[in-house]
Design a protein around this motif. Structure first.
Motif, mmCIF file in Angstrom:
data_model
loop_
_atom_site.group_PDB
_atom_site.id
_atom_site.type_symbol
_atom_site.label_atom_id
_atom_site.label_comp_id
_atom_site.label_asym_id
_atom_site.label_seq_id
_atom_site.Cartn_x
_atom_site.Cartn_y
_atom_site.Cartn_z
ATOM 1 N N PHE A 208 -15.280 -7.566 -8.409
ATOM 2 C CA PHE A 208 -14.361 -6.383 -8.684
ATOM 3 C C PHE A 208 -13.634 -5.875 -9.260
ATOM 4 O O PHE A 208 -14.392 -4.645 -9.390
ATOM 5 N N LEU B 158 -3.856 -12.375 1.890
ATOM 6 C CA LEU B 158 -4.623 -12.698 3.231
ATOM 7 C C LEU B 158 -5.279 -14.652 3.031
ATOM 8 O O LEU B 158 -5.335 -15.004 3.729
ATOM 9 N N ASP C 21 -4.660 0.461 -11.326
ATOM 10 C CA ASP C 21 -3.559 0.180 -9.969
ATOM 11 C C ASP C 21 -4.935 -0.241 -8.697
ATOM 12 O O ASP C 21 -3.738 -1.197 -7.904
ATOM 13 N N MET C 22 -5.545 0.151 -8.785
ATOM 14 C CA MET C 22 -6.135 -0.313 -7.404
ATOM 15 C C MET C 22 -6.792 -1.554 -7.407
ATOM 16 O O MET C 22 -7.037 -2.194 -6.864
ATOM 17 N N ARG D 221 -3.750 -4.105 -6.842
ATOM 18 C CA ARG D 221 -2.976 -2.984 -5.565
ATOM 19 C C ARG D 221 -4.391 -4.263 -4.214
ATOM 20 O O ARG D 221 -3.777 -5.172 -3.255
ATOM 21 N N THR D 222 -5.621 -4.014 -4.508
ATOM 22 C CA THR D 222 -7.018 -4.967 -4.102
ATOM 23 C C THR D 222 -6.495 -6.462 -4.705
ATOM 24 O O THR D 222 -6.480 -7.201 -3.423
ATOM 25 N N ILE E 133 -14.101 -13.522 -5.108
ATOM 26 C CA ILE E 133 -13.903 -12.403 -4.708
ATOM 27 C C ILE E 133 -13.354 -11.424 -5.595
ATOM 28 O O ILE E 133 -14.563 -9.894 -6.191
ATOM 29 N N PHE F 237 -3.746 -7.916 -1.768
ATOM 30 C CA PHE F 237 -4.356 -7.065 -0.709
ATOM 31 C C PHE F 237 -4.960 -9.062 -0.506
ATOM 32 O O PHE F 237 -5.126 -10.148 0.123
ATOM 33 N N VAL F 238 -6.012 -9.432 -1.273
ATOM 34 C CA VAL F 238 -7.025 -10.126 -1.353
ATOM 35 C C VAL F 238 -6.108 -11.956 -1.256
ATOM 36 O O VAL F 238 -6.349 -12.736 -0.309
ATOM 37 N N THR G 287 0.441 -1.388 0.031
ATOM 38 C CA THR G 287 -0.423 -0.093 0.160
ATOM 39 C C THR G 287 0.835 1.301 0.426
ATOM 40 O O THR G 287 0.618 2.452 -0.774
#
Lengths: 252, 273
Positions: free
Chosen positions: A61, A110, A98-99, A102-103, A57, A106-107, A22
């Motif tokens: 998105f 995790l 970009d977003m 990044r997500t 997921i 993240f996903v 991030t």
């Protein structure tokens, strides 16, 4: 290989990687981290599960991001195509990528963590951090209760169907069906919880102070050092990013 | 053989004060994070990813949620702690039940509201935050919304405390108001951490506001103001229905329900105390 690692080491590594991703805020870093997570999952033989769960997921998105920013991005200047109010701009597409990346990082990171860690080990390790023991109880109990409750819901549905419950097309019929299943399910669960509370209380569940554990979680000085180092590194990345954006007169 | 006392020690006053301090710090962290995000956003989002905003949003909200959990959990009676996993699974299972019934709602806070009504605002806030954290083992994207979920639990408990669950028609009204606040608090997370919303329907609404020239945060906030109050009004109504469907013997086991007269109707005859 993974079970030898302390769950806290895995947790610290996942958290630090996410903070650094991030803070870096660049699509190249996000892409590297996301593919790194998939590669690591493949090396551990968990690529299929991580990709399936992550994909379920991430697919909606990404779709939503591309439609939202690809077609409507009022700040965009470089117009690639336009239909009335909808304009495809280079900036919008870039922002969506970009977003999205990044997500994705993240996903996937995790997901890899939650598929690699064993919950009982994690609970035992969390107890050494002097977190309230109730936290470990709620975490472990929820993840173990879920399948039990699913079976119970199935039983309730069968019982109601044998008493003549038929779900029809109309909204009223569906609402009634939901009510007929939810009320017995919740009543039973709350009743069970009351019984369990008495049993736990009788065994000193609320007692403060140290507890013994049947489960020995492997830990080592090297892992402790690694945890501190990687968390410090993540903190440094955050400080660097804040300094950079403050001295640059605005966000990078 | 000299044995230590077999009875459990009662927690001291000092410890209680520390817990209270943790709760207040958690609430302050969440409020400060929200204010920072709203005040700094106009300069930030146009430049691109808004990396500092994302870091502040994640760090501040998660820290607040964690402090709330650590502060509240040890103070709760066992009957409430044991109910929490049930509430968290309800959040997930009832959401799935709704999904298969084909209704256009996602009810992921019913368990949280149920605990808040039975055990009070602090328990509700802790349940909301825990719900996001535990759920993130299955779906990591809900993790950053922990503060919003905690707010829903806190507000539901406050509504119960002031008797809004004594009349059945007041519960949805309280839910509507909660939805407004929760939507406004969650919008910066969606904007700065994820750059949008994940659902197709919500995405379409955000796109419509963006087409009119709104900033991303403004568009997502307006979308949240359309979806969330409706959703929470229904969730509160369902929670009220469930609480009244529970036998009185069960609901009156909870000290919060007895003390604050949360539910309509007479108390059952008390044998103890």
């Amino acid at each position: 290989m993974v079970p030898r690692l302390n769950p806290l080491t895995l947790l610290a590594a996942a958290a630090a990687v996410l903070v650094m991703t991030t803070a870096a805020s660049s699509w190249a870093v996000s892409l590297t981290v996301a593919s790194g997570a998939v590669a690591l999952a493949a090396a551990l033989g968990r690529a299929r599960r991580v990709l399936l769960a992550g994909g379920a997921i991430l697919a909606p998105f990404w779709l939503s991001l591309l439609v939202m920013h690809g077609l409507f991005y009022p700040e965009g200047r470089t117009v690639l195509a336009g239909w009335g109010p909808a304009r495809v701009t280079a900036e919008g597409i870039g922002f969506a990528f970009d977003m999205g990346l990044r997500t994705s990082a993240f996903v996937l990171v995790l997901m890899l963590f939650s598929f690699s860690v064993r919950v009982p080990d994690l609970v035992a390790a969390l107890a050494t951090l002097r977190l309230p023991p109730q936290f470990g109880y709620v975490l472990a109990s929820t993840l173990m209760l879920a399948p039990i409750i699913a079976v119970r819901l199935h039983t309730v549905r069968q019982a109601q169907e044998s008493r003549g419950l038929v779900v029809e097309k109309g909204l009223g019929s569906r609402l009634k069906a939901v009510r007929l299943q939810m009320v017995p399910l919740v009543l039973g669960l709350v009743h069970d919880a009351g019984t369990r509370a008495q049993a736990l209380d009788a065994r000193g569940f609320r007692r403060a102070g140290p507890r013994t554990s049947y489960r020995e979680v492997h830990d080592s000085a090297a892992q402790r050092f690694f945890r501190w180092a990687i968390l410090l590194l993540a903190g440094a990345a955050v400080v660097l990013r804040i300094v950079a954006s403050a001295s640059g007169g605005g966000p990078a | 053989m000299s044995q230590p006392s077999l009875t459990l020690p009662t927690p001291g006053q000092q410890e209680g004060r520390n817990r209270r301090l943790l709760e207040l710090l958690g609430a302050a962290a969440i409020a400060a994070t929200f204010l920072f995000l709203v005040l700094t956003q106009p300069a930030d989002i146009a430049g691109g990813l808004g990396s500092v905003s994302a870091l502040v949003a994640l760090g501040g909200f998660l820290l607040g949620a964690a402090l709330l959990i650590v502060g509240v959990l040890p103070t709760l009676p066992t009957s409430t702690v044991v109910l929490m996993p049930v509430a968290l699974v309800l959040n997930i299972v009832l959401g799935q039940l709704m999904g298969t019934s084909g209704l256009p709602f996602y009810f992921d806070a019913i368990g949280t509201v149920l605990i808040a009504v039975l055990a009070g605002p602090a328990a509700g806030a802790a349940t909301g935050a825990l719900s996001s954290i535990v759920w993130s083992f299955i779906n990591p994207t809900v993790l950053p919304f922990a503060a919003g979920a905690a707010l829903i639990g806190f507000l539901a408990g406050t509504a119960a405390r002031y008797g809004l669950f004594r009349r059945f028609y007041l519960a949805p009204v309280a839910g509507f108001a909660t939805g407004i606040l929760a939507g406004v608090v969650s919008a910066p997370i969606a904007a700065f951490v994820f750059g949008g919303t994940s659902g197709a329907g919500t995405g379409a609404i955000v796109s419509a506001f963006r087409a009119m020239g709104d900033t991303l945060l403004a568009a997502i906030t307006k979308q949240a103001l359309i979806s969330d109050p409706m959703d929470k009004a229904i969730v509160f109504a369902i929670a009220a229905m469930l609480v009244y469907a529970l036998p009185r013997r069960t609901t009156f086991q909870f000290p919060f329900v007895r003390r604050c007269n949360v539910l309509a109707g007479k108390k059952p005859v008390q044998k103890d105390s």
